[in-house]
Design a protein around this motif. Structure first.
Motif, PDB file in Angstrom:
ATOM      1  N   SER A   1       0.823  -1.206   0.000  1.00  0.00           N
ATOM      2  CA  SER A   1       0.000   0.000   0.000  1.00  0.00           C
ATOM      3  C   SER A   1       0.863   1.264   0.000  1.00  0.00           C
ATOM      4  O   SER A   1       0.523   2.263  -0.639  1.00  0.00           O
ATOM      5  N   ALA A   2       1.996   1.224   0.704  1.00  0.00           N
ATOM      6  CA  ALA A   2       2.880   2.399   0.736  1.00  0.00           C
ATOM      7  C   ALA A   2       3.435   2.687  -0.649  1.00  0.00           C
ATOM      8  O   ALA A   2       3.523   3.850  -1.062  1.00  0.00           O
ATOM      9  N   ARG A   3       3.794   1.632  -1.365  1.00  0.00           N
ATOM     10  CA  ARG A   3       4.312   1.828  -2.725  1.00  0.00           C
ATOM     11  C   ARG A   3       3.226   2.363  -3.654  1.00  0.00           C
ATOM     12  O   ARG A   3       3.469   3.256  -4.471  1.00  0.00           O
ATOM     13  N   GLU A   4       2.040   1.833  -3.520  1.00  0.00           N
ATOM     14  CA  GLU A   4       0.948   2.275  -4.399  1.00  0.00           C
ATOM     15  C   GLU A   4       0.501   3.699  -4.075  1.00  0.00           C
ATOM     16  O   GLU A   4      -0.020   4.410  -4.948  1.00  0.00           O
TER      17      GLU A   4
ATOM     18  N   ALA B   1       8.388   6.810   4.591  1.00  0.00           N
ATOM     19  CA  ALA B   1       8.185   8.032   5.382  1.00  0.00           C
ATOM     20  C   ALA B   1       6.726   8.478   5.305  1.00  0.00           C
ATOM     21  O   ALA B   1       6.109   8.809   6.333  1.00  0.00           O
ATOM     22  N   LYS B   2       6.161   8.452   4.106  1.00  0.00           N
ATOM     23  CA  LYS B   2       4.761   8.883   3.932  1.00  0.00           C
ATOM     24  C   LYS B   2       3.818   7.995   4.727  1.00  0.00           C
ATOM     25  O   LYS B   2       2.860   8.477   5.348  1.00  0.00           O
ATOM     26  N   GLU B   3       4.104   6.692   4.746  1.00  0.00           N
ATOM     27  CA  GLU B   3       3.230   5.755   5.447  1.00  0.00           C
ATOM     28  C   GLU B   3       3.184   6.035   6.945  1.00  0.00           C
ATOM     29  O   GLU B   3       2.164   5.828   7.597  1.00  0.00           O
ATOM     30  N   LYS B   4       4.293   6.541   7.497  1.00  0.00           N
ATOM     31  CA  LYS B   4       4.300   6.815   8.936  1.00  0.00           C
ATOM     32  C   LYS B   4       4.007   8.290   9.253  1.00  0.00           C
ATOM     33  O   LYS B   4       4.251   8.764  10.367  1.00  0.00           O
TER      34      LYS B   4
END
Length: 575
Positions: free
Chosen positions: A223-226, A428-431
């Protein structure tokens, strides 16, 4: 204008039947209409520099053409036979998007094959890092890539790689050059043996893609990559052949390519310079990022060894990072991943260069690994990997927008580095953070470093002499104080000597000789002067630093460091 006899003697050799009619006619035309250009085309032989041989395309000994490259390749063929007597010799050849790269690559293949050497020639343009990978993958003795990296359209070049996939270094380069210089143009065998030339493409592409994804991805969630919105530009270059496929294989689905710069074109029609170091080169990508609200911009130079990165700052504005910033972010991330995986045993190292940020040394110390520092150019980092087989290489870079992840590729690798930087941004965005916020936290943890580069271009014979004089002046009239700070140490890599003024001691420099001079000031500032090895430029590198306690200290610290750099530049009369 008067032209020296030594130059005219060279010109007359090129007017003999050894050279084709087209070459001879071009020389005759210059003799009548452009004597200055004639002089510049013949006043010296093209030399191997930091990144191989690079120059303007045209006729003459100081130009890139079938004869200068043919002579190089003949000399290299002779050297290979001397180094590997009785072996079945193999060479891999790649080329970039530049005008004439494909035809020059075929000339090189022809000469190798004429000398009985098996050639693997890419059927179309490919990134330089793929050539480095292919040399090892195909068990070749040597590799050649036809590229002038980020230089203007009139340039091309010739980079030589050895069995390990790294560029040739001393003493090998000197041995090859000696053989080349002893050859006459009549010694070059251009008569190809087509049976020895094999065209390669998809199989090597897939192996390179698989290797890149294995080396540069680190358990980022699907999901983080997408969810990472990427803008990518190849700047009309070769990375379009690799990066979209690598990102797709790794699971990045929201990749937006700058359409105007997607198609390879050796004239680089949308940019003044196809160099991601120049902010103007990524302007169109930045505009697209604002339009679609992207998280990150990534771009490569024509042969895809350098990368440029832009991310959003704390105000949500898209800003460009410099090469030192991307290098420390990627290195810190790799070190943290290795630490998490329990792979740090004290036998690992990272790589950097003498003109890059000293922050790399602080990172190495914090994680208990060694930072090996060499001359400018990734061939020196590749040499560390070869020279220290009992140590594991984690990653490394240099300030000129280059990075290398692991040792599968032994040169700066824009393909692997772009995947790595996307991994950092996605995690970084995911957290709830950003890549830029991760960088700012590093300034609190390891010290706030700020670097700046001034590059002065001086073309032709006069320019070369001016650059030479600038370095002489810096050596013969050394500065004792800069910006109110005492010079505490000077390192002269040409004489291999340094002087510690605090203890009044001289010391030997063990790094190979190079025309580089570094001043260190008492406040930790570092100033480096270095003529380019591949371009008519002299470069001045500045590094300043201070410590900060909190993120809130950054704006004031940045003002302080910017002022310090401005004052140093002013005092050196470089503005």
């Amino acid at each position: 204008m008067h032209i020296e006899k030594a130059i005219l003697d060279k010109v007359n050799i090129w007017l003999t039947p050894t050279f084709d009619n087209q070459t001879q006619e071009a020389i005759k035309e210059m003799m009548t209409s452009s004597p200055k250009e004639l002089e510049d085309s013949f006043y010296k032989n093209l030399e191997f520099g930091t990144g191989g041989m690079r120059g303007i395309m045209g006729v003459g000994t100081n130009r890139i053409n079938k004869y200068t490259l043919g002579k190089n390749t003949q000399g290299l063929s002779d050297y290979l036979k001397k180094c590997f007597p009785g072996e079945e010799l193999k060479a891999a050849i790649a080329y970039d998007c530049r005008n004439n790269s494909n035809t020059l690559a075929k000339v090189v293949a022809d000469v190798f094959s004429a000398n009985g050497i098996k050639v693997y020639l890419f059927s179309d343009m490919r990134p330089t890092p793929e050539l480095s990978f292919a040399v090892k993958h195909l068990n070749c003795h040597v590799g050649i890539v036809l590229t002038a990296s980020h230089n203007p359209p009139e340039y091309n070049g010739y980079k030589v790689y050895w069995q390990d996939g790294g560029q040739i270094v001393p003493p090998q380069d000197g041995e090859v050059i000696k053989i080349i210089e002893n050859l006459e143009y009549t010694d070059v065998n251009f008569n190809a043996n087509e049976n020895l030339i094999e065209y390669i493409d998809v199989a090597v592409d897939e192996a390179f893609r698989d290797s890149t994804v294995a080396n540069a991805s680190f358990e980022t969630s699907k999901s983080a990559r997408e969810n990472l919105k990427i803008v990518y530009t190849p700047l009309h270059g070769t990375s379009i052949k690799a990066i979209p496929g690598v990102l797709a294989k790794a699971g990045y689905t929201d990749v937006n390519i700058v359409k105007e710069q997607e198609v390879p074109n050796g004239n680089f029609p949308t940019v003044k310079s196809p160099n991601p170091e120049e902010p103007e080169a990524l302007e169109m990508a930045m505009q697209l990022a604002e339009k679609i609200n992207a998280d990150i911009v990534v771009g490569t130079d024509p042969d895809s060894d350098r990368l440029g990165v832009a991310v959003r700052n704390t105000k949500g504005e898209m800003i460009l990072l410099n090469g030192n910033q991307t290098m420390v972010v990627m290195t810190a991330f790799l070190l943290e991943q290795w630490k998490k995986q329990g792979k740090l045993t004290g036998q690992e190292f990272i790589g950097s260069t003498i003109v890059s940020t000293p922050m790399m040394l602080d990172l190495a110390e914090a994680y208990g690994v060694e930072c090996k520092v060499g001359l400018t150019g990734f061939k020196w980092i590749a040499k560390f990997i070869k020279d220290f087989p009992n140590q594991k290489f984690i990653g490394g870079g240099e300030e000129s927008f280059g990075f290398m992840v692991g040792d599968a590729v032994r040169d700066k690798d824009g393909v692997g580095a772009i995947l790595l930087v996307c991994e950092i941004a996605a995690q970084a965005k995911e957290k709830g953070s950003t890549l830029y916020q991760e960088l700012l936290q590093m300034y609190v943890d390891f010290g706030f470093y700020k670097e700046h580069l001034i590059s002065i271009t001086k073309k032709g014979i006069e320019g070369a002499n001016e650059i030479k004089q600038m370095m002489i002046d810096l050596r013969e009239n050394p500065l004792s104080q800069i910006n109110g700070q005492r010079v505490v140490c000077v390192e002269d890599y040409q004489s291999s000597k340094g002087k510690d003024f605090m203890n009044n001691e001289e010391f030997e420099i063990t790094i190979p000789k190079s025309n580089v001079l570094i001043y260190y000031l008492e406040d930790g500032s570092k100033i480096c002067a270095r003529p380019s090895g591949t371009e008519p430029k002299i470069k001045f590198y500045f590094s300043v630093n201070c410590t900060i306690e909190n993120l809130s200290d950054i704006p004031e610290a940045e003002q302080l460091l910017d002022a310090k750099i401005t004052n140093i530049i002013k005092e050196l009369n470089l503005n």
